[in-house]
Design a protein around this motif. Structure first.
Motif, mmCIF file in Angstrom:
data_model
loop_
_atom_site.group_PDB
_atom_site.id
_atom_site.type_symbol
_atom_site.label_atom_id
_atom_site.label_comp_id
_atom_site.label_asym_id
_atom_site.label_seq_id
_atom_site.Cartn_x
_atom_site.Cartn_y
_atom_site.Cartn_z
ATOM 1 N N SER A 119 1.107 -1.039 0.092
ATOM 2 C CA SER A 119 -0.172 0.060 -0.013
ATOM 3 C C SER A 119 1.410 1.359 0.409
ATOM 4 C CB SER A 119 -0.947 -0.040 1.311
ATOM 5 O OG SER A 119 0.599 -0.129 2.132
ATOM 6 N N GLN A 120 0.722 2.453 0.341
ATOM 7 C CA GLN A 120 1.315 3.521 0.860
ATOM 8 C C GLN A 120 2.063 4.326 -0.538
ATOM 9 O OE1 GLN A 120 3.925 4.316 3.600
ATOM 10 N NE2 GLN A 120 2.732 2.889 5.180
ATOM 11 N N HIS B 31 0.357 9.913 -1.857
ATOM 12 C CA HIS B 31 -0.187 10.383 -0.602
ATOM 13 C C HIS B 31 0.528 11.263 -1.258
ATOM 14 C CE1 HIS B 31 -1.889 12.414 3.257
ATOM 15 N NE2 HIS B 31 -2.484 10.834 3.108
ATOM 16 N N THR C 30 -5.753 5.748 -0.722
ATOM 17 C CA THR C 30 -5.166 5.080 -0.527
ATOM 18 C C THR C 30 -4.925 3.892 -1.665
ATOM 19 O OG1 THR C 30 -6.368 4.507 1.268
ATOM 20 C CG2 THR C 30 -5.739 2.335 0.157
ATOM 21 N N GLN D 279 4.926 8.515 -1.253
ATOM 22 C CA GLN D 279 5.292 7.190 -1.104
ATOM 23 C C GLN D 279 5.844 6.257 -0.284
ATOM 24 O OE1 GLN D 279 6.865 4.193 -5.034
ATOM 25 N NE2 GLN D 279 5.376 5.602 -5.514
#
Length: 553
Positions: free
Chosen positions: A45-46, A49, A287, A368
Motif C-alpha cells: 500500500s502507500q 499520498h 489509498t 510514497q
C-alpha cells in the motif's frame, strides 16, 4: 506507526566477547529485512499520498458569506478499471463550524476518537465536526464500475462515526447506523440516495457536476437540552438530468454531542448554530496500491496504477470552476419567509447573496511509503486558468504522456524519483505487473425493527438496477416518518409543520430548474438514470424514497 519502548526483563547474564559477537550477529540477521530478488515484485500500500488543492483570497469579514459554499467539479474516469484498495477523492469541499473565538478549550471531549490525536490540539476545531464527501473513489465502496461516485459525508462527533447516506455510514459497514446515529433527512422525492454513493451515466471526459451546501431553516432553533440551532445543511446537485436539493443534515445531528458527553461548553458550537468555514477544496490522494522491485544492482523501483486526467489539446485539465460562497441572502431568508407563511420562493440562489473569490493554487507534496516523491513538478503543475477556474497544466512536450500522472519511480537516497517507463529495467518485472481488481462487496441491508419499521413505510418495496451492477430496494416513507427522525421526541405540532412545508416544496420545486447558477463553461454530467424515480399515485408530495437494501445483481 506504533512505537514500543525497549524493556530489559529478568536477570542479567555475563557473556564472553565471543558470545556477544555471535548474539549480535544473530540479532542483526533477524532484524534485517529480506533482500529483494531481482524480477520479483512485491505488492504494498502507500503508493501515493498527498493533496492537490486550491485556496482563495480572504473572505469578507464578519462571516457574511458563511451560510453556503459550492462549485462545479470535473468528472472523469481516474483509473482504467475498478481497482481494489484504492481511494482518491476528486476535488471536494471541507466545512467545519467557525469556532475561531475559542483559543484553548478542547472541542473534542475525552473518550472521543479525535481526542486521541494530540497534534490537533489544543482545541481540536479541525476534527470536531465536518462536512466532507463529494466525488471520488473510496476503498470501502462495495460496488465499483470505473467512474467516481458522489457521496454526502459528515463526522458529527469527533470522528467517532461518519454519516454518508440516510441510513449508513461512509462505506465502512454493510450494517445500517444505529437509530440514534442516523443524521441525514432525505428531501428529494425524485432521487434515490444509495449507501454506496450516487453513480454517474455515460462516459464523461471532464463534464461537470455542480454541488452546493446551504444552511437552511427547515425547523426553528430550540432552547432545550441540548439547545439546537436552525441550520439544516442541505446538499444541492446540478446535473444534466437532475437539479435541486437531495437531503439535509438534521440540526440535532450536530447539537447532541454536548449532552451525550455532559459537556455544556459545546452547546451552540456545532454546525447547527455556527457559521461554516470553507477554505477552498482539494483532491485527497489517500489509498493507492504499489509494486516494488529491484534490479540486479539492488536499486528499488516502484509502480502505481495509471492515473488519468481530462486534458485538452493544450495540456490543460480544468478540474474546478465557479467557486461561490453564499450569505443568508442567497436562499436562507427567502426560505424562512416562505416557511413562516410568506410567498413561495423559487429556490434559485439569489446573486445578491453570492460572492466568488479569486482562486489561488496550493503547494503540493507527494509521498510514497513515507518517502518524498520528487520530479512530479516537471510533469505538471497546478494553475488558475482564465475565468477563475482551477486545474492542472501538463508541462511535457510528449503528447502521449499528457494527462498521465507519473506511474514509475526509482529509489534515490531517501526519495522516490519519477522515472519514465522506458527507464525501468525489464528485469524488475514491474512493467507487466497488474493491480488487483475490485469485486462486489456485501449487501447493505436495513434493520427490520426500530426506526425503520415504526411507523414504517407507506408503500414498497420497489427495486431498480444501477450502472454499478447493484440492485437497489427502496420504500416510500412519509417525510417525517423516515428513520432518521424517529430518535427525536418532537411534538405533533412540530412534525406537522415540517411535513406541510416539505409538501409545499415538493409541489413547487421541480428537478429541471436552475437552483445553482449554470456552469460558465463546459457541459453537465448526468446521474445514473436508475437513481431517478417517480412517486406512486397518491404519494406525489410529502413522501420520499428511502433505500433499504443494495446488493450485487
Amino acid at each position: 506507526m506504533n512505537r514500543f519502548p525497549i524493556q530489559f526483563l529478568g536477570p542479567v547474564f555475563r557473556l564472553s566477547v565471543w558470545s556477544l559477537t555471535v548474539w549480535a550477529t544473530l540479532l542483526a540477521a533477524a532484524a534485517a529485512p529480506p533482500k529483494s530478488q531481482p524480477g520479483k515484485a512485491t505488492a504494498h500500500s502507500q503508493g501515493l499520498h498527498g493533496y492537490i488543492g486550491f485556496s482563495h483570497e480572504r473572505l469578507p469579514p464578519e462571516g457574511a458569506y458563511s451560510a453556503g459554499m459550492g462549485f462545479y467539479a470535473a468528472v472523469w474516469p481516474l483509473v482504467e478499471s475498478p481497482l481494489a484498495n484504492f481511494q482518491i477523492g476528486l476535488p471536494s469541499s471541507w466545512i467545519v463550524p467557525d469556532n475561531s473565538d475559542n483559543k484553548d478549550q478542547p472541542l473534542a471531549p475525552p473518550g472521543t476518537r479525535a481526542r486521541g490525536w494530540p497534534e490537533r490540539g489544543p482545541t481540536w476545531s479541525s476534527v470536531f465536526q465536518t462536512i466532507e464527501g463529494g466525488l471520488g473513489y473510496w476503498a470501502g465502496n462495495h460496488f465499483r464500475y470505473g467512474l467516481p461516485k458522489f457521496s454526502m459525508n459528515a463526522t458529527p462527533q469527533c470522528y467517532d462515526y461518519e454519516i454518508g447516506s440516510p441510513g449508513w455510514s461512509f462505506f465502512y459497514s454493510d450494517e445500517a447506523l444505529p437509530d440514534d446515529r442516523l443524521g441525514i433527512a432525505q428531501l428529494s422525492n425524485r432521487l434515490l440516495i444509495p449507501p454506496d454513493g450516487l453513480p454517474l451515466a455515460g462516459n464523461p471526459r471532464g463534464e461537470f457536476l455542480g454541488y452546493t451546501w446551504m444552511a437552511l431553516p427547515f425547523t426553528d432553533a430550540t432552547t432545550g437540552d441540548p439547545p439546537t440551532g436552525d441550520q439544516s445543511w442541505t446538499c444541492f446537485l446540478c446535473a444534466a438530468n437532475f437539479k435541486g436539493p437531495i437531503a439535509y443534515y438534521i440540526p440535532e445531528t450536530w447539537s447532541k454531542i454536548g449532552k451525550l458527553f455532559n459537556y455544556p461548553f459545546l452547546y451552540g458550537r456545532g454546525l447547527d448554530a455556527r457559521p461554516g468555514i470553507m477554505g477552498g477544496g482539494a483532491m485527497e490522494i489517500n489509498t493507492v496500491p504499489r509494486f516494488d522491485a529491484t534490479d540486479s544492482r539492488g536499486t528499488v523501483y516502484s509502480k502505481i496504477p495509471k492515473l488519468l486526467f481530462p486534458v485538452d489539446a493544450e495540456g490543460r485539465a480544468v478540474l474546478v470552476q465557479d467557486v461561490t460562497y453564499y450569505s443568508k441572502a442567497a436562499l436562507y431568508n427567502a426560505l424562512k419567509a416562505w416557511r413562516d407563511g410568506g410567498p413561495p420562493c423559487s429556490g434559485r440562489f439569489d446573486a445578491k447573496g453570492a460572492w466568488r473569490p479569486k482562486l489561488t493554487t496550493r503547494p503540493i507534496r507527494y509521498r510514497q511509503a513515507g518517502k518524498t516523491i520528487s520530479g512530479v513538478d516537471r510533469v505538471f503543475t497546478t494553475k488558475i486558468f482564465e475565468g477563475n477556474a482551477w486545474g492542472l497544466q501538463w508541462l511535457t512536450d510528449d503528447i502521449a504522456s499528457k494527462g498521465l500522472f507519473p506511474q514509475y519511480f526509482k529509489q534515490v537516497g531517501n526519495e522516490r524519483v519519477v522515472v519514465a517507463e522506458r527507464d525501468v529495467p525489464a528485469e524488475t518485472g514491474l512493467l507487466t505487473q497488474e493491480f488487483e481488481l475490485a469485486g462486489p462487496g456485501k449487501p447493505y441491508t436495513s434493520p427490520t425493527t426500530g426506526a425503520w419499521t415504526r411507523p414504517g413505510p407507506k408503500r414498497g418495496p420497489f427495486k431498480t438496477k444501477l450502472r454499478d451492477g447493484s440492485i437497489v430496494m427502496y420504500s416510500w416513507y412519509r417525510f417525517v416518518d423516515q428513520p432518521s427522525f424517529q430518535q427525536y421526541h418532537w411534538s405533533d405540532e412540530k412534525k406537522a409543520q415540517l411535513q406541510a412545508f416539505v409538501e409545499q416544496l415538493h409541489a413547487n420545486w421541480p428537478i429541471d430548474r436552475d437552483y445553482m447558477p449554470p456552469p460558465t463553461r463546459g457541459r453537465l454530467v448526468s446521474l445514473d438514470p436508475g437513481l431517478l424515480v417517480t412517486p406512486p399515485e397518491g404519494l406525489e408530495v410529502g413522501y420520499v424514497p428511502i433505500v433499504t437494501r443494495q446488493a450485487a445483481e
